[in-house]
Design a protein around this motif. Structure first.
Motif, PDB file in Angstrom:
ATOM      1  N   LEU A   1       0.765  -1.126   0.096  1.00 40.45           N
ATOM      2  CA  LEU A   1       0.118   0.127  -0.147  1.00 40.45           C
ATOM      3  C   LEU A   1       0.883   1.372  -0.050  1.00 40.45           C
ATOM      4  O   LEU A   1       0.344   2.298  -0.111  1.00 40.45           O
ATOM      5  CB  LEU A   1      -0.920  -0.231   1.205  1.00 40.45           C
ATOM      6  CG  LEU A   1      -2.284  -0.957   1.253  1.00 40.45           C
ATOM      7  CD1 LEU A   1      -2.818  -0.917   2.265  1.00 40.45           C
ATOM      8  CD2 LEU A   1      -3.092  -0.746   0.063  1.00 40.45           C
ATOM      9  N   ARG A   2       2.221   1.065   0.279  1.00 42.02           N
ATOM     10  CA  ARG A   2       3.131   2.406   0.264  1.00 42.02           C
ATOM     11  C   ARG A   2       3.429   2.709  -0.967  1.00 42.02           C
ATOM     12  O   ARG A   2       4.479   2.784  -1.352  1.00 42.02           O
ATOM     13  CB  ARG A   2       4.211   2.061   1.028  1.00 42.02           C
ATOM     14  CG  ARG A   2       3.994   1.472   2.540  1.00 42.02           C
ATOM     15  CD  ARG A   2       3.573   2.562   3.590  1.00 42.02           C
ATOM     16  NE  ARG A   2       3.342   1.892   4.802  1.00 42.02           N
ATOM     17  CZ  ARG A   2       2.897   2.687   5.860  1.00 42.02           C
ATOM     18  NH1 ARG A   2       2.581   3.703   5.609  1.00 42.02           N
ATOM     19  NH2 ARG A   2       2.965   2.291   7.247  1.00 42.02           N
ATOM     20  N   LYS A   3       2.303   2.786  -1.730  1.00 39.44           N
ATOM     21  CA  LYS A   3       2.581   3.343  -3.189  1.00 39.44           C
ATOM     22  C   LYS A   3       1.472   4.577  -3.486  1.00 39.44           C
ATOM     23  O   LYS A   3       0.433   4.337  -2.916  1.00 39.44           O
ATOM     24  CB  LYS A   3       2.734   2.242  -4.124  1.00 39.44           C
ATOM     25  CG  LYS A   3       1.269   1.403  -4.453  1.00 39.44           C
ATOM     26  CD  LYS A   3       1.568   0.427  -5.299  1.00 39.44           C
ATOM     27  CE  LYS A   3       0.082  -0.406  -5.495  1.00 39.44           C
ATOM     28  NZ  LYS A   3       0.297  -1.344  -6.271  1.00 39.44           N
ATOM     29  N   PRO A   4       1.543   5.358  -4.494  1.00 38.57           N
ATOM     30  CA  PRO A   4       0.673   6.161  -4.826  1.00 38.57           C
ATOM     31  C   PRO A   4      -0.816   5.436  -5.078  1.00 38.57           C
ATOM     32  O   PRO A   4      -0.605   4.548  -5.960  1.00 38.57           O
ATOM     33  CB  PRO A   4       1.134   6.955  -6.052  1.00 38.57           C
ATOM     34  CG  PRO A   4       2.502   6.818  -5.961  1.00 38.57           C
ATOM     35  CD  PRO A   4       2.973   5.393  -5.412  1.00 38.57           C
ATOM     36  N   MET A   5      -1.814   6.137  -4.408  1.00 40.89           N
ATOM     37  CA  MET A   5      -2.940   5.331  -4.766  1.00 40.89           C
ATOM     38  C   MET A   5      -3.633   6.299  -5.655  1.00 40.89           C
ATOM     39  O   MET A   5      -3.382   7.226  -6.042  1.00 40.89           O
ATOM     40  CB  MET A   5      -3.638   5.530  -3.424  1.00 40.89           C
ATOM     41  CG  MET A   5      -3.068   4.554  -2.298  1.00 40.89           C
ATOM     42  SD  MET A   5      -3.997   4.703  -0.803  1.00 40.89           S
ATOM     43  CE  MET A   5      -5.288   3.662  -1.083  1.00 40.89           C
ATOM     44  N   VAL A   6      -4.931   5.474  -6.175  1.00 39.59           N
ATOM     45  CA  VAL A   6      -5.997   6.509  -7.033  1.00 39.59           C
ATOM     46  C   VAL A   6      -7.032   6.960  -6.063  1.00 39.59           C
ATOM     47  O   VAL A   6      -7.708   6.176  -5.535  1.00 39.59           O
ATOM     48  CB  VAL A   6      -6.390   5.252  -8.092  1.00 39.59           C
ATOM     49  CG1 VAL A   6      -7.528   6.237  -8.953  1.00 39.59           C
ATOM     50  CG2 VAL A   6      -5.749   4.730  -9.046  1.00 39.59           C
TER      51      VAL A   6
ATOM     52  N   ILE B   1      -5.901  11.131  -9.594  1.00 39.21           N
ATOM     53  CA  ILE B   1      -7.064  11.481  -9.074  1.00 39.21           C
ATOM     54  C   ILE B   1      -8.134  11.707 -10.163  1.00 39.21           C
ATOM     55  O   ILE B   1      -8.214  12.139 -11.160  1.00 39.21           O
ATOM     56  CB  ILE B   1      -6.652  12.841  -8.677  1.00 39.21           C
ATOM     57  CG1 ILE B   1      -5.879  12.848  -7.499  1.00 39.21           C
ATOM     58  CG2 ILE B   1      -8.265  13.503  -7.990  1.00 39.21           C
ATOM     59  CD1 ILE B   1      -5.462  14.001  -6.692  1.00 39.21           C
ATOM     60  N   LEU B   2      -9.257  10.657  -9.782  1.00 40.22           N
ATOM     61  CA  LEU B   2     -10.289  10.999 -10.722  1.00 40.22           C
ATOM     62  C   LEU B   2     -11.390  11.928  -9.863  1.00 40.22           C
ATOM     63  O   LEU B   2     -11.451  11.865  -8.760  1.00 40.22           O
ATOM     64  CB  LEU B   2     -10.854   9.652 -10.690  1.00 40.22           C
ATOM     65  CG  LEU B   2      -9.987   8.280 -11.220  1.00 40.22           C
ATOM     66  CD1 LEU B   2     -10.901   6.832 -10.981  1.00 40.22           C
ATOM     67  CD2 LEU B   2      -9.484   8.613 -12.532  1.00 40.22           C
ATOM     68  N   VAL B   3     -12.171  12.568 -10.845  1.00 42.80           N
ATOM     69  CA  VAL B   3     -13.050  13.376 -10.383  1.00 42.80           C
ATOM     70  C   VAL B   3     -14.351  13.286 -11.199  1.00 42.80           C
ATOM     71  O   VAL B   3     -14.410  13.370 -12.121  1.00 42.80           O
ATOM     72  CB  VAL B   3     -12.760  15.172 -10.459  1.00 42.80           C
ATOM     73  CG1 VAL B   3     -13.782  16.025 -10.179  1.00 42.80           C
ATOM     74  CG2 VAL B   3     -11.309  15.238  -9.781  1.00 42.80           C
ATOM     75  N   GLN B   4     -15.459  13.109 -10.344  1.00 39.23           N
ATOM     76  CA  GLN B   4     -16.772  12.834 -10.961  1.00 39.23           C
ATOM     77  C   GLN B   4     -17.191  14.084 -11.608  1.00 39.23           C
ATOM     78  O   GLN B   4     -17.038  15.170 -11.144  1.00 39.23           O
ATOM     79  CB  GLN B   4     -17.787  12.322 -10.050  1.00 39.23           C
ATOM     80  CG  GLN B   4     -18.028  10.937 -10.015  1.00 39.23           C
ATOM     81  CD  GLN B   4     -19.079  10.482  -9.178  1.00 39.23           C
ATOM     82  OE1 GLN B   4     -19.600  11.073  -8.048  1.00 39.23           O
ATOM     83  NE2 GLN B   4     -19.883   9.422  -9.593  1.00 39.23           N
ATOM     84  N   PRO B   5     -17.907  14.137 -12.795  1.00 35.92           N
ATOM     85  CA  PRO B   5     -17.998  15.472 -13.289  1.00 35.92           C
ATOM     86  C   PRO B   5     -19.334  16.141 -12.707  1.00 35.92           C
ATOM     87  O   PRO B   5     -20.038  15.536 -12.136  1.00 35.92           O
ATOM     88  CB  PRO B   5     -18.544  14.994 -14.941  1.00 35.92           C
ATOM     89  CG  PRO B   5     -19.052  13.538 -14.891  1.00 35.92           C
ATOM     90  CD  PRO B   5     -18.059  12.950 -13.662  1.00 35.92           C
TER      91      PRO B   5
ATOM     92  N   ALA C   1     -15.036   3.604  -9.781  1.00 32.74           N
ATOM     93  CA  ALA C   1     -14.642   2.217  -9.326  1.00 32.74           C
ATOM     94  C   ALA C   1     -13.278   1.924  -9.253  1.00 32.74           C
ATOM     95  O   ALA C   1     -12.649   0.992  -8.702  1.00 32.74           O
ATOM     96  CB  ALA C   1     -15.346   1.140 -10.318  1.00 32.74           C
ATOM     97  N   LYS C   2     -12.518   2.759 -10.197  1.00 35.87           N
ATOM     98  CA  LYS C   2     -10.965   2.584 -10.300  1.00 35.87           C
ATOM     99  C   LYS C   2     -10.471   3.310  -9.232  1.00 35.87           C
ATOM    100  O   LYS C   2      -9.068   3.066  -8.867  1.00 35.87           O
ATOM    101  CB  LYS C   2     -10.383   2.924 -11.649  1.00 35.87           C
ATOM    102  CG  LYS C   2     -10.949   2.154 -12.678  1.00 35.87           C
ATOM    103  CD  LYS C   2     -10.426   2.767 -13.924  1.00 35.87           C
ATOM    104  CE  LYS C   2     -10.797   2.004 -15.470  1.00 35.87           C
ATOM    105  NZ  LYS C   2     -10.625   2.529 -16.545  1.00 35.87           N
ATOM    106  N   ALA C   3     -10.895   3.806  -8.282  1.00 34.97           N
ATOM    107  CA  ALA C   3     -10.381   4.840  -7.403  1.00 34.97           C
ATOM    108  C   ALA C   3     -10.198   3.791  -6.077  1.00 34.97           C
ATOM    109  O   ALA C   3     -11.082   3.098  -5.825  1.00 34.97           O
ATOM    110  CB  ALA C   3     -11.325   5.788  -6.729  1.00 34.97           C
ATOM    111  N   ASP C   4      -8.937   3.931  -5.270  1.00 39.13           N
ATOM    112  CA  ASP C   4      -8.805   2.996  -4.177  1.00 39.13           C
ATOM    113  C   ASP C   4      -9.711   3.721  -2.769  1.00 39.13           C
ATOM    114  O   ASP C   4     -10.069   2.964  -1.921  1.00 39.13           O
ATOM    115  CB  ASP C   4      -7.380   2.937  -3.713  1.00 39.13           C
ATOM    116  CG  ASP C   4      -6.637   2.388  -4.746  1.00 39.13           C
ATOM    117  OD1 ASP C   4      -6.738   1.134  -5.069  1.00 39.13           O
ATOM    118  OD2 ASP C   4      -5.556   3.069  -5.367  1.00 39.13           O
TER     119      ASP C   4
END
Length: 963
Positions: free
Chosen positions: A47-52, A85-89, A112-115
């Motif tokens: 988990l010590r890595k960049p997350m989504v 980073i995913l942002v819902q419209p 769904a792809k976000a952690d």
């Protein structure tokens, strides 16, 4: 830093997003120790890595424009962590989609792809994504019963839930991520705006009239400019002398109160103490009070009095609050112009003010210019201010409470009462700076989350549940979860229903519910005798007086029930619904779902409350029958190309011998006002509209449902909206129509009455007449004692037709049937016709003259026709569903009462049994409601007959003669 926003120029996003407080720096460098919880120590190195990270779109209400991280925060986070980073419209968010894209985020509907997913307000259960990490205000950690279903959903979906309210400073336990001060900012701004409106309504101009509501200002810099402008006017021109001195009383000392003071302190003022109040009022004509406001900050010791004497002790008060009482109403309120309430309150503490306190103040003539307004920023419904009955909204921010003669609430700024502003989502009125401030506070922890540091001391402590289990520090919530299962049962055995209203359709509902031995029913009505007549028939039924405007008594009735059934006039439903939501009680009503009711959807969901609307005949079981067929066809891949629905509450043919061909089995006023509506529909590919007041003139002269009935019809409101309600594609439909059935000739008479003015709702048409005949004379302008020939001539002239026209003859016969051509001497005052409008008077006339007599019966007819195209487009079928129900002439039970009352009763039982899981303001268009309801109706003799045929040559759509 927050208060500086009010004095500085426009803040730099780059500077603000680079600001990290000292405690945040400490946390960012802190590593988990060996004493960390097992949940923290189990975090793998993977988990010590960049997350989504995902940022969800706020959907609790249309005003919610805040965001957890601004584009500047997102840009910095991507740069420093490499996170995606995913942002819902969102088209309503204060920062648009393009600004997030420019910051490096990806605009993505599906998270769904976000952690981990960040938001602000609660997430609807249906939108939760399993096995994710959610960071939100969940409002679950205190065991709030209305959100236990949400917590259960987090557990069931194995979601890790991190709550902002639990992100605490380990040294002080103070919250680190919050909006509180912005609630104070917005609440004070709205309060000043409301005070200006109130003073103007009382006949006084004031500098506050220039203040707008908080959401009209782009940012706090604009607010600061406006405050300087208003302050200059106060200093130069002064304040209304009749209200001097203007004292603003502030309660509370936390972020909310500090925010309110930060706004107020920009105005010219002097600070005073409680001890100063009597002296100031002795000298209240002092010139200095015309150009200065007075600010009174009160603490608990200022308004709490120890019962039996003795000094105030903060420690004792917290341990034994029952030893104290509030003297705020006697000591402080009589001097106060506006109360700005920001205190934290629990039910164990004495109230700041009771309803009786308010009544005492409002009853003193010398205090008429005191307690003008309350900005209740804390928004504790029925809490520290007992008379604060509900949260207001940004759309409708103020209501007024007059406690002098009972408790009266209204929204007329010119009528007596204290103005109350009680908006429960104030920070979203200042979404720009509120989001910036919140993001600044959240950023260090978002950074830790983005790098997978779930063992971060602040984050790990804020986890309520994960992997389907509560964390150790929140295991106490198991009891709250267990207690929230199902419907509350009175004394573990019985359930309780409150029936609000005792009108024409109540009997079958009471019969149905009272037959269930585990249910008690309270019939509450403003007509107590009528309620008692209904109640005496069953041992498990009692009567009570109902005053919907008495918030205290209404709250008591609702508090003691499990489900509320509202059969009061439709405009009163929102008030009952608000009270039911406050008490977390489900509700049923047969009326149309109004915009006012729809606006309660979010608060109902927040409280885990279901409010089923449109559960009568039409609307009601028409939805159930329609959705059953629509869902069946959609499951087969069929496409609904046309939908025609007719429904009518009619008189049985043998009892239809009057010029209207109609008698009233439900509210005459409701029947008449329905005829004033506008309407729109689609037929054979064409959109058609009928303006308000023209419905009768645009009748459908031949509705050939059954050869044995001479039906005509009227378009029923907005047919097009039901395409969305039913999940249909209007663009690909030929026809979308809903209509009301009547016997031939009905519309001609009603259209004449409308054109003559008998159906006017204008206040200027109020009626106080000695009789129905005197009412006719008032409308037509003929003298008392005028002959029938004179009346006929006046009718023909007003309608623009010849006296020989058959319509005049029919209209005269109708007026005679209504008792309006009886020119006998004036009746006694006991039979006077008194009504606020002409339509109300006409409704009373018709209710008396066209009521069902003994051994008469009514009739309900309903018909749906669906044009269905097959999935491959090669065939076209017509499916029909029809219902015919007669009233019982022997028992007097009407078909209307049965088809309205029984569906509402069935829906009530479904809620009592806990079988309806959907929360919010709904219609019976979902299978969990309509399937058991249709099945139960069939057992009660209310049966839909379905048929299907190929081709369209004999369909209703082709046979009808469309006007």
């Amino acid at each position: 830093m927050l208060s500086s926003l009010l004095t500085s120029s426009k803040p730099s996003l780059k500077m603000r997003c680079g600001t990290v407080t000292s405690f945040a720096r400490v946390y960012l460098t802190t590593k988990a120790t060996s004493s960390s919880s097992s949940s923290s120590s189990s975090v793998s190195d993977a988990l010590r890595k960049p997350m989504v990270l995902g940022i969800r779109r706020e959907d609790k209400n249309r005003w919610e424009r805040r965001v957890a991280l601004t584009p500047a925060h997102v840009k910095k986070l991507i740069k420093e962590t490499g996170a995606r980073i995913l942002v819902q419209p969102s088209n309503t968010r204060i920062f648009n989609n393009a600004s997030f894209e420019k910051a490096g985020a990806t605009i993505e509907e599906d998270l769904a792809k976000a952690d981990a997913i960040l938001g602000i307000k609660e997430v609807p259960i249906t939108k939760l994504i399993p096995e994710k990490t959610y960071v939100i205000f969940s409002h679950t950690h205190k065991g709030q019963s209305y959100n236990m279903p949400s917590l259960r959903a987090f557990l069931d979906n194995k979601i890790r839930l991190i709550d902002y309210e639990l992100m605490l400073d380990p040294r002080t336990d103070k919250r680190l991520v919050l909006f509180g001060r912005y609630a104070g900012y917005a609440g004070m701004i709205d309060g000043l705006h409301g005070l200006g409106q109130r003073l103007l309504a009382l006949g006084y101009n004031s500098p506050f009239i220039h203040m707008g509501q908080a959401h009209v200002y782009p940012n706090l810099e604009c607010v600061n400019t406006k405050l300087r402008h208003v302050g200059n006017i106060i200093a130069d021109q002064g304040l209304p002398e009749a209200f001097a001195p203007m004292i603003f009383t502030f309660t509370g000392s936390g972020n909310v109160a500090q925010g309110a003071r930060a706004i107020f302190d920009k105005l010219p003022h002097d600070n005073i103490t409680v001890d100063d109040l009597p002296l100031i009022f002795k000298d209240r004509y002092n010139e200095r009070y015309k150009n200065r406001l007075l600010a009174l900050q009160v603490n608990a010791e200022d308004y709490l009095e120890r019962i039996g004497g003795g000094k105030y002790s903060r420690e004792e008060y917290r341990q034994h609050p029952e030893r104290y009482r509030s003297v705020f109403a006697q000591k402080i309120a009589p001097y106060t112009t506006m109360l700005v309430n920001g205190i934290y309150w629990e039910s164990k503490y004495p109230r700041l003010m009771t309803t009786a306190d308010l009544a005492a103040i409002q009853g003193q003539r010398e205090l008429k210019n005191r307690m003008l307004a309350i900005a209740d920023i804390s928004c504790d419904i029925g809490g520290s201010l007992e008379f604060m009955s509900h949260a207001s909204t940004i759309d409708s921010p103020f209501f007024y409470v007059d406690a002098r003669d009972g408790l009266v609430e209204h929204k007329d700024v010119e009528k007596p009462g204290v103005q109350i502003n009680s908006i429960d989502n104030l920070p979203t009125e200042l979404p720009f700076e509120a989001s910036q401030h919140f993001g600044d506070s959240l950023y260090p922890f978002a950074k830790a989350l983005a790098t997978g540091e779930l063992d971060h001391p602040v984050l790990s402590r804020a986890i309520i549940c994960q992997d389907g289990s509560l964390t150790k520090q929140h295991e106490h919530l198991k009891k709250a979860l267990a207690n929230s299962q199902g419907i509350r049962v009175v004394d573990n055995r019985r359930k309780s229903v409150l029936l609000a209203g005792s009108g024409m359709v109540s009997q079958p509902l009471v019969d149905y519910l009272a037959s269930t031995k585990d249910t008690d029913i309270t019939i509450a009505s403003n007509d107590l005798d009528e309620a008692r007549r209904l109640a005496h028939q069953f041992p498990n039924t009692q009567a009570a007086r109902l005053d919907v405007m008495d918030a205290v008594s209404l709250d008591k009735l609702i508090k003691e029930s499990d489900v509320v059934v509202s059969l009061v006039p439709a405009h009163l439903h929102p008030q009952i619904a608000s009270a039911a939501i406050h008490r977390q009680k489900h509700m049923v009503t047969a009326s149309y779902l109004s915009p006012e009711m729809q606006r309660l959807d979010a608060s109902a969901k927040d409280a885990s409350v279901t409010i089923i609307n449109e559960i009568g005949l039409d609307p009601g079981i028409d939805h159930c029958s329609a959705m059953k067929i629509i869902d069946e066809e959609h499951a087969r891949g069929g496409k609904i190309k046309s939908f025609i629905s007719w429904c009518g509450g009619l008189t049985a043919p043998e009892n239809s011998g009057n010029q209207l061909g109609y008698k009233f089995s439900w509210s005459p006023r409701g029947v008449l006002t329905a005829g004033l509506n506008s309407a729109q529909y689609k037929i054979n590919g064409q959109l058609r509209q009928i303006p308000a007041g023209k419905l009768f003139a645009h009748k459908f002269g031949n509705v050939p449902l059954y050869p044995g009935f001479a039906f005509e019809g009227l378009a029923n409101r907005d047919s097009l909206q039901y395409a969305d309600i039913y999940g249909l594609d209007l663009n690909n439909m030929d026809t979308m129509f809903r209509g009301t059935l009547r016997y031939s000739g009905y519309s001609d008479i009603l259209d004449c009455l409308l054109r003559l003015g008998f159906l006017s709702l204008e206040p200027g048409t109020a009626v106080d007449a000695a009789s129905a005949a005197a009412f006719l004379q008032q409308i037509l302008g003929v003298r008392s004692g005028a002959s029938a020939e004179t009346v006929a001539q006046r009718l023909s002239k007003r309608l623009g037709v010849q006296p020989s026209n058959p319509l005049i003859g029919r209209l005269m016969l109708a007026l005679e049937e209504f008792g309006m051509l009886s020119f006998a001497p004036a009746a006694t005052s006991a039979s006077r016709l008194i009504a606020p409008t002409a339509l109300d008077a006409m409704a009373k006339v018709l209710q008396n003259s066209l009521r069902f007599r003994a051994n008469e019966r009514d009739l309900v007819c309903m018909s749906h026709e669906f044009g269905v195209e097959s999935a491959d487009g090669k065939s076209y079928d017509v499916r029909c569903s029809s219902l015919t129900v007669y009233g019982d002439a022997k028992t007097g039970e009407t078909a209307m009462a049965r088809t309205v009352g029984i569906p509402a009763a069935i829906a009530t039982r479904l809620l009592l049994k806990g079988t309806v899981k959907t929360r919010g303001v709904i219609r019976p268009t979902i299978p969990e409601v309509y399937e058991p309801l249709i099945e139960e109706l069939e057992l009660r003799g209310v049966v839909f007959n379905e048929s299907s045929k190929s081709g369209v040559h004999n369909s209703l759509q082709r046979r009808m003669s469309w006007a």
